[in-house]
Design an enzyme around this catalytic site. Structure first.
Site, short mmCIF file in Angstrom:
data_model
loop_
_atom_site.label_atom_id
_atom_site.label_comp_id
_atom_site.label_asym_id
_atom_site.label_seq_id
_atom_site.Cartn_x
_atom_site.Cartn_y
_atom_site.Cartn_z
N HIS A 381 -9.56 -5.00 -2.86
CA HIS A 381 -8.23 -5.42 -3.28
C HIS A 381 -8.25 -6.15 -4.61
O HIS A 381 -7.20 -6.34 -5.24
CB HIS A 381 -7.60 -6.32 -2.20
CG HIS A 381 -6.11 -6.18 -2.09
ND1 HIS A 381 -5.32 -5.74 -3.13
CD2 HIS A 381 -5.25 -6.41 -1.07
CE1 HIS A 381 -4.06 -5.74 -2.76
NE2 HIS A 381 -3.98 -6.13 -1.50
N ASP A 385 -4.51 -2.15 -5.89
CA ASP A 385 -3.34 -2.70 -5.21
C ASP A 385 -3.04 -1.89 -3.95
O ASP A 385 -3.41 -0.71 -3.85
CB ASP A 385 -2.12 -2.68 -6.12
CG ASP A 385 -2.27 -3.64 -7.30
OD1 ASP A 385 -3.01 -4.62 -7.15
OD2 ASP A 385 -1.68 -3.36 -8.36
#
Length: 410
Positions: A381, A385
């Site tokens: 992450h 995204d």
């Protein structure tokens, strides 16, 4: 003339190795290019062969010792003659009439494995010269003993290139109650453990899931698999090639998933090198299919099968597993219905395939039984995204549910 026996030159990514097996002992006569020692690294097992006809004069590193790149591990006497090893005795020589594992002809590696597993060496068929029991004989015996007696569940939907799962030490000792057995972890398995723990500690791991209707791919495969195999010289059409091609197309649309993190830099790769996770008897290995965008389905299938065979035989080289921009792992071959794969650093994404299972699905207001597969995308992450990750996985789903788009590149 004395020649130094040296460990091979390791790549920069490999710091050191461990002497796994000396196939020849001091005083034994060997032929040129005959295997004399195996060195296990974090990635592969490297073989060292005799530089000429001669004799192993001395050994400075024993089995289990750590060696550095290019380090001297023994001395070889070029042209010398020594004792003929039991393995080189004439095939006509009578085999030992005893049944004790200590009195049978065992190679050092075979003896070590027999002791570790608590096996009766006399029950293992020996294929070495002169009735000698080799390490391969023991490994094959363990593999046959661990094979399930019952017929496996139908798994035609999964590729068949994965190597057998690692053989566990036998603890079935009659009349001895609660038995434990301690065996050293292989360097490969220890390295995999370190990398997985590091990934979990250093990356912001997140997994997103989706499901795909595999009926269109299965119908296409069933329609053309015989013609495909005939056209491509015996190469079988599996499902993995469709997933690889779908992943390549999705990676081109979402380059962040194909990128890697190097310190504070993001490295975007203008090519797609796909790692295919394979289970071997030494642990998990990830050989790389390179420049997959230019490969056909047949090229992919042939490449995966070749890697599967090399993994089974312990013949994967370091060059086979170096690099990679994205990884695909297929737990479905073992019956996994759902899992959360762990990324292979410095990559930022990994696709998990799973078992194909028929389930009731709502289609146009009606309940239809369809062959469905859960897909999982684990991603870092820090780099990717959630929106990109979800769209990436949806792209793969859409391509697989309309496989003509993969072939037509639309």
């Amino acid at each position: 003339m004395a020649i130094e026996i040296k460990a091979p030159t390791f790549p920069e990514s490999v710091a050191d190795g461990t002497i796994a097996t000396w196939h020849k002992q001091p005083g034994e006569q060997v032929a040129r290019d005959e295997l004399i020692v195996d060195i296990e690294t974090d990635k592969v097992v490297l073989e060292v062969v005799a530089p000429a006809d001669g004799v192993i004069e001395s050994v400075s590193k024993g089995e289990g010792d750590t060696v550095l790149s290019g380090e001297v591990i023994g001395i070889f006497a070029d042209g010398a003659t020594g004792s003929v090893a039991a393995a080189d005795a004439p095939a006509e020589a009578p085999a030992a009439e005893t049944t004790s594992s200590e009195e049978l002809l065992l190679s050092p590696a075979a003896r070590k494995l027999v002791d570790e597993k608590g096996l009766d060496a006399s029950a293992i068929p020996a294929t070495g010269k002169g009735g000698r029991l080799t390490k391969e004989d023991v490994v094959n015996y363990l593999g046959a003993a661990s094979a399930p007696a019952a017929s496996p569940a139908p798994q035609s939907e999964a590729p068949s290139t994965a190597a057998p799962a690692p053989t566990m030490p036998s603890l079935d000792v009659p009349g001895q109650g609660r038995i434990e057995k301690r065996v050293p972890m292989t360097r490969l398995r220890a390295s995999v453990a370190r990398r997985l723990v590091s990934a979990q500690q250093n990356a912001a791991l997140l997994t997103t899931f989706n499901e795909v209707n595999m009926k269109p791919v299965m119908d296409l495969r069933n329609q053309y698999k015989d013609l495909f195999e005939k056209k491509h010289n015996g190469t079988r059409l599996g499902f993995m090639s469709f997933f690889v091609k779908a992943a390549v197309e999705a990676l081109k649309r979402f380059p962040a998933v194909n990128a890697s993190i190097d310190g504070n830099d993001i490295v975007y790769h203008g090519y797609q090198d796909i790692g295919v996770a394979v289970s071997s008897d030494r642990g998990l290995v990830v050989p790389i299919l390179r420049d997959v965008d230019g490969m056909s389905l047949a090229d992919i299938e042939a490449g995966i099968r070749n890697y599967g065979l090399k993994a089974r035989d312990g013949k994967l080289g370091i060059e086979d597993m170096t690099g990679g921009t994205f990884t695909i792992s297929n737990g479905g071959v073992f019956g996994s219905l759902l899992s959360t794969p762990i990324i292979n650093p410095p990559q930022t994404g990994i696709l998990g395939m799973h078992k194909i299972q028929e389930r009731p699905m709502a289609v146009n207001g009606e309940v239809v039984i369809l062959p469905m597969m859960y897909l999982a995308l684990s991603y870092d992450h820090r780099m990717i995204d959630g929106k990109e990750a979800v769209q990436f996985l949806v792209t793969i789903k859409e391509l697989l549910e309309d496989p003509a788009r993969i072939i037509l590149d639309v």
